[in-house]
Design an enzyme around this catalytic site. Structure first.
Site, PDB file in Angstrom:
ATOM      1  N   ASP A  70       0.845  -1.185   0.000  1.00  0.00           N
ATOM      2  CA  ASP A  70       0.000   0.000   0.000  1.00  0.00           C
ATOM      3  C   ASP A  70       0.886   1.242   0.000  1.00  0.00           C
ATOM      4  O   ASP A  70       1.558   1.520   1.000  1.00  0.00           O
ATOM      5  CB  ASP A  70      -0.914   0.006   1.228  1.00  0.00           C
ATOM      6  N   GLU A  75       1.640  -3.852   4.225  1.00  0.00           N
ATOM      7  CA  GLU A  75       0.555  -3.720   5.200  1.00  0.00           C
ATOM      8  C   GLU A  75       0.011  -5.101   5.543  1.00  0.00           C
ATOM      9  O   GLU A  75      -0.210  -5.936   4.664  1.00  0.00           O
ATOM     10  CB  GLU A  75      -0.561  -2.827   4.648  1.00  0.00           C
ATOM     11  N   TRP A 435     -13.038 -10.636   2.093  1.00  0.00           N
ATOM     12  CA  TRP A 435     -13.343 -10.748   3.517  1.00  0.00           C
ATOM     13  C   TRP A 435     -14.687 -11.435   3.743  1.00  0.00           C
ATOM     14  O   TRP A 435     -14.851 -12.194   4.709  1.00  0.00           O
ATOM     15  CB  TRP A 435     -13.353  -9.358   4.162  1.00  0.00           C
TER      16      TRP A 435
END
Length: 478
Positions: A70, A75, A435
């Site tokens: 990122d 990250e 997710w």
């Protein structure tokens, strides 16, 4: 805690003098590639996630979390965790993944990852973002949001990572910064870079609360509170306090139990004033014209949490006891918090260094010491050289879990996702992992809208369904 929580941590990359400076963005990419190609830590993305995340930029991990690049930083996003002990353990797993990669690549003497939030040379900041799942029906009226901002602005007295010096970023309306009194040391690394209280876009207008409504779950039931104000903590004890106290306050919010008449006149200015106050009185101005100390604000929230949340479970009782312990020690005995509260620990180390070397606070050497406090290498990072008291040492030592790099939490959606990651590591079918869903063949997908469910059986059935044959491989790949 009994609340779904996750942390996103961006790491700085520090190179030794013999390593070419241009490699500061090369090494995060090298480590990312090592983890997915050689260490088999997860499955790399095969698709664009957005215009800044092309295929191969990152992927989901065997522990249910995610790792990606990122803006030049590596990250790590922890998997969804339901309990405080798990959350801290999986936050630390990011450190372990990166450090083990440097060792495997033979670069640990030349390259270091730094878990902090400022670049002293450029003035840039990089974040530690907190994510809390909340009930969709939770009321966010202006007084409620104002009270939440008051808590967030004042919690830095025990969550701040500390920093040497100051930054003077442009204000939200891009007015040139005004000349300011020199700051030797302050509580928070993020305070100088927060320019708004609530705002949607993150990169240039960093707010205390990010207003984007992206629940990554069933939007009819849940919302996700995304916080940008927090520092990255080296102390696992400080991470526990940061997440645990905030989770308690959100429970008070959902139950309509927040304190009244505790709204700051200016949350952004108060955040900066508290961080920079050398007297450590931390007086803030309220909307009603009164003033109050940040420590007293925290005691008000603590008393309400004790009244309404005590005995909810053993973990909440531990959190309430340690929240009170820290507030008392901040007022009376900073030595008791060495190794537990980062800014106190760092300031103690810096003061000893200044005295031994005969330095002043404006000596640039101190910025190097500041950075080395955040070095995640246990053999080099200054944080690891500190010996805390028993209460703090027990938590910091016991919460570390080597399996957290490759075994997911057993009681959240991360468990089912990790099964999919493992499956796709061993097959050649196209896949998409998100997710809240997984997909095969770009046509068949499984929605996982409830983060409190593991989806283990559903994922197993989904992956066992007959599909088109795997893409043939000719063995000629590079």
């Amino acid at each position: 805690m009994d609340r779904i929580v996750g942390i996103e941590t961006e790491y700085g990359c520090l190179l030794s003098e013999e390593e070419p400076h241009v490699n500061s963005e090369l090494w995060p990419a090298k480590v990312k590639n090592h983890l997915f190609r050689n260490a088999e830590a997860g499955t790399i993305d095969l698709h664009y996630r957005d215009y800044e995340e092309p295929p191969g930029n990152g992927g989901f991990l065997r522990n249910g979390g995610r790792l990606y690049l990122d803006m030049g930083h590596i990250e790590y996003a922890s998997p969804e965790c339901l309990h405080l002990h798990d959350l801290v353990a999986y936050e630390l797993a990011g450190d372990d993944l990166l450090q083990s990669s440097l060792i495997a690549l033979g670069a640990q003497e030349r390259v270091a990852f730094i878990k902090n939030n400022v670049d002293h040379h450029t003035g840039a900041t990089f974040g530690c973002h907190e994510n809390y799942l909340m009930k969709r029906e939770a009321q966010f009226t202006p007084p409620i949001l104002g009270t939440l901002l008051t808590f967030l602005a004042t919690r830095q007295i025990f969550t701040g990572a500390g920093r040497v010096g100051q930054s003077n970023p442009l204000a939200f309306d891009f007015e040139p910064p005004q000349p300011e009194t020199q700051v030797n040391f302050q509580l928070s690394q993020r305070a100088d870079h927060i320019v708004n209280d609530i705002y949607q876009w993150v990169q240039f207008n960093r707010a205390i609360i990010n207003a984007r409504d992206e629940p990554l779950a069933d939007y009819r039931k849940y919302r996700r509170l995304h916080l940008l104000i927090g520092d990255s903590n080296m102390s696992p004890y400080a991470t526990a306090l940061k997440i645990g106290t905030t989770a308690c306050v959100l429970s008070l919010l959902e139950d309509g139990r927040l304190p009244r008449n505790l709204v700051l006149a200016d949350a952004v200015q108060s955040t900066r004033d508290i961080s920079r106050d050398p007297t450590q009185q931390w007086i803030v101005h309220l909307e009603n014209g009164k003033t109050i100390g940040a420590l007293d604000v925290q005691w008000e929230f603590h008393h309400l949490a004790q009244k309404y949340l005590r005995n909810s479970n053993a973990e909440t009782n531990w959190l309430l006891e340690n929240w009170g312990f820290v507030l008392e020690a901040i007022a009376n005995n900073h030595q008791a918090l060495i190794g537990g509260v980062d800014w106190i620990t760092k300031k103690w180390l810096l003061e000893a260094f200044i005295e031994s070397e005969g330095l002043s606070w404006d000596d640039p050497w101190l910025q190097s010491v500041d950075l080395e406090y955040h070095n995640i290498d246990p053999l080099r990072g200054l944080f690891f050289a500190v010996t805390p008291g028993k209460r703090i040492a027990e938590w910091n030592n016991n919460v570390r879990r080597s399996s957290a790099t490759h075994v997911p939490p057993a009681n959240t959606r991360a468990s089912g996702r990790a099964r999919a990651v493992a499956f796709f590591q061993d097959c050649n079918s196209p896949y998409v992992i998100n997710w809240d869903s997984i997909a095969c063949d770009n046509r068949d997908f499984l929605v996982m809208g409830d983060p409190f469910q593991t989806y283990n059986e559903e994922v197993d059935r989904f992956l066992a369904k007959p599909r088109t044959a795997d893409i043939a491989t000719d063995g000629g790949g590079s």
